[in-house]
Design an enzyme around this catalytic site. Structure first.
Site, PDB file in Angstrom:
ATOM      1  N   HIS A 326       0.295 -20.560   2.993  1.00  0.00           N
ATOM      2  CA  HIS A 326      -1.096 -20.254   2.641  1.00  0.00           C
ATOM      3  C   HIS A 326      -1.870 -19.907   3.905  1.00  0.00           C
ATOM      4  CE1 HIS A 326      -5.228 -20.888   1.132  1.00  0.00           C
ATOM      5  NE2 HIS A 326      -4.705 -20.531  -0.030  1.00  0.00           N
ATOM      6  N   ASP A 385       0.239 -21.407  -6.593  1.00  0.00           N
ATOM      7  CA  ASP A 385       1.055 -20.485  -7.384  1.00  0.00           C
ATOM      8  C   ASP A 385       2.461 -21.019  -7.636  1.00  0.00           C
ATOM      9  OD1 ASP A 385      -0.933 -18.546  -7.582  1.00  0.00           O
ATOM     10  OD2 ASP A 385      -0.389 -17.625  -5.684  1.00  0.00           O
TER      11      ASP A 385
END
Length: 449
Positions: A326, A385
Site C-alpha cells: 500500500h 483488497d
C-alpha cells in the site's frame, strides 16, 4: 495503407515524440505521482474528513507503525466494533458522520435514515430508458453514464449552494445501489442471455440489506451476510483526500462544476486497475492460484508459486502479488485486519474455511517474499483488497459488481470531500507542469520532410 496500419503508424510517432526521460524528472525535482523519492505523498490540501497513517515521526526520524484510519477523528476499529457490538447496521451513520462531521444521536440517525430511504427512487422510466437502453459489459462506464444522465432530471443541477449540493449528494448515495444492481441485471439479461428480474428496494431495510435484496432473485439473505456487507461498506466509504478518485473529486469540484460531473469523474478514476479496479485483479489472481496449487496447506508449494508470480512466470506475468502492499500503510492495513475477522466468520458459515486458510497463509508468506526482493525498502502488508474479493465471492456477488460495489461505498467519502472543497477552498486546483521541449521553428508546408 490500411486504416489499422495507419493508426499504428500514428501511435508509433506519438510515442516517439512524447517520451520524456526519467532523468528529467530527477533534474527538475518533479514529484511524479505527487510523491517524493521516498514514496510519501506531496501535501496538496487539508481535510477534516478522515486521516490515514502508516508511519509516525519519532525524534525527527520516520518510524513504521501499524496502520491507522480515522473517520472524523474516530478510529475505524472503534466505529466497526461499536456497530458490531450493538448488532445493527452502521453504513448509514457512517455517511452521516462523514458528511456532517459528528456521530448522530439516535433521533438524528432515525431521521437521516428515513431521508435516505425517501430518496431511494429513480425517475420514471429511468431504468428502461437509460440503464437498459444500451447495456454494457463494463458496469463502471454504465454507472458513470447513468449518473451524468440524472443531471437532465434535476431542475437545479448547476446550483452549487451547500443545501442543494447536500440534497444532490444524498440522492446519489441513495440511488447508486439501485443503478448498480439494475445495471448488472441488464447486462446479465441482454448480453449474457439470462432471465431478467428487477427487485424494488425496501424503505425499511439498510443499504447493505437492499444490495442483497435487489441482487438475489429470491430476495433472501442471512443476518450475518448483511452485517458483514455493511462492515465492508463502512471500510470502503472513505480513505483520505489523496486517493486518486477523491483527489479527482477535489480537482473537478474546484472548477465550480456540478455535482453529477464531479461524481462521474470520480467513478471514472475508481474504474482504473491501479485504483478501485485492483480488487478484481486480486480475485483473478486467487482463482489462478487455486488452480495451480494442489496442496493448499503446503507453505512450500505456496511459496514456490508466489515466487513464480513475482518472477513474471505465472498469472498475468506482471510480477505483482495483488492485494499486498500500500502507498501509505506499512506494518498493517486496519481495514484488512477488520475485514479478515469478518471473512473468517462467513467462511465458516459457507463451508469455505479451507479457502480462508489459504488466504491467511498467502497473507503471511507474500509480504516476506516482496520485502526480501525489495531489499527491505519498507514493510509490506496485505491491503483491504486482499480479502474483499473472497468476501464478495461468498456473498454470491459476481466479479462484474466488485468495483461498482466499491463505488456504492466510496460515494459517501466523495460527497464529504465535495462539500468540504466547496465550503473551504474557493480556489481552482491548478498545479504546474514545466515544458521541457527545446524551442522550434514553423516550417512551411511545402518544405516539411
Amino acid at each position: 495503407m490500411s486504416t489499422f496500419s495507419y493508426i499504428n503508424d500514428l501511435a508509433a510517432k506519438c510515442v516517439k515524440n512524447n517520451s520524456i526521460e526519467s532523468e528529467q524528472y530527477i533534474k527538475y525535482d518533479v514529484k511524479r505521482g505527487l510523491r517524493d523519492q521516498s514514496g510519501k505523498g506531496v501535501l496538496t490540501g487539508l481535510t477534516e474528513v478522515s486521516s490515514i497513517h502508516g508511519t509516525k515521526e519519532e525524534k525527527g526520524s520516520k518510524e513504521y507503525c501499524d496502520g491507522e484510519l480515522r473517520y472524523r477523528g474516530i478510529d475505524i476499529r472503534d466505529l466497526t466494533d461499536g456497530v458490531s457490538a450493538e448488532r445493527r447496521f452502521g453504513f448509514e451513520e457512517t455517511i452521516y458522520l462523514l458528511l456532517i462531521g459528528k456521530l448522530p444521536t439516535e433521533s438524528e440517525l432515525k431521521e437521516f435514515t428515513s431521508l435516505l430511504a425517501s430518496y431511494r427512487t429513480l425517475p420514471e422510466n429511468f431504468v428502461r430508458d437509460i440503464i437498459m437502453h444500451a447495456p454494457s459489459d463494463d458496469l463502471m462506464n454504465l454507472l458513470t453514464r447513468s449518473v451524468l444522465s440524472l443531471y437532465s432530471y434535476d431542475k437545479n443541477a448547476n446550483d452549487t449552494s451547500i443545501p442543494n449540493v447536500m440534497a444532490q449528494c444524498l440522492q446519489l448515495i441513495s440511488v447508486l445501489p439501485m443503478i448498480t444492481i439494475y445495471s448488472y441485471h441488464s447486462y446479465n439479461h441482454f448480453i449474457k442471455g439470462h432471465s431478467l428480474f428487477i427487485n424494488n428496494p425496501s424503505s425499511r431495510r439498510s443499504m447493505a440489506e437492499n444490495v442483497l435484496l435487489m441482487l438475489r432473485r429470491d430476495k433472501k439473505y442471512t443476518e450475518l451476510e448483511a452485517r458483514i456487507l455493511d462492515i465492508a461498506l463502512i471500510l470502503h466509504a472513505e480513505h483520505g483526500g489523496g486517493n486518486n478518485s477523491t483527489f479527482t473529486n477535489h480537482v473537478v469540484t474546484s472548477s465550480g462544476t456540478d455535482t453529477y460531473s464531479a461524481m462521474a469523474a470520480s467513478l471514472c478514476s475508481l474504474k482504473g486497475p491501479r485504483h478501485g479496479g485492483a480488487n478484481i485483479k486480486v480475485t483473478q489472481m486467487f482463482a489462478n492460484i487455486k488452480e495451480n496449487i494442489k496442496d493448499w496447506s503446503s507453505e512450500e508449494e505456496i511459496t514456490a508459486y508466489l515466487s513464480k508470480i513475482l518472477d513474471k512466470q505465472a498469472f498475468d506475468r506482471k510480477g505483482l502479488i495483488y492485494g499486498v502492499g500500500h502507498a501509505v500503510y506499512t506494518m498493517s492495513d486496519p481495514r484488512a485486519i477488520i475485514l479478515k475477522k469478518q471473512v473468517e466468520q462467513l467462511s465458516i458459515e459457507k463451508g469455505r474455511h479451507d479457502e480462508f486458510e489459504l488466504y491467511a497463509k498467502i497473507e503471511e508468506i507474500a509480504p516476506k517474499l516482496i520485502y526480501a526482493r525489495q531489499q527491505g525498502r519498507k514493510p509490506i502488508c496485505a491491503n483491504v483488497d486482499f480479502y474483499s474479493g473472497f468476501l464478495y465471492s461468498m456473498l454470491g456477488i459476481p466479479e462484474e459488481l466488485i468495483t461498482p460495489l466499491f463505488a456504492i461505498a466510496r460515494i459517501a467519502g466523495w460527497s464529504a470531500h465535495r462539500m468540504e472543497e466547496l465550503i473551504t477552498s474557493g480556489k481552482i486546483i491548478r498545479p504546474a507542469y514545466m515544458g521541457v521541449l527545446p524551442d522550434g521553428e514553423y516550417i512551411p508546408l511545402t518544405h516539411r520532410k
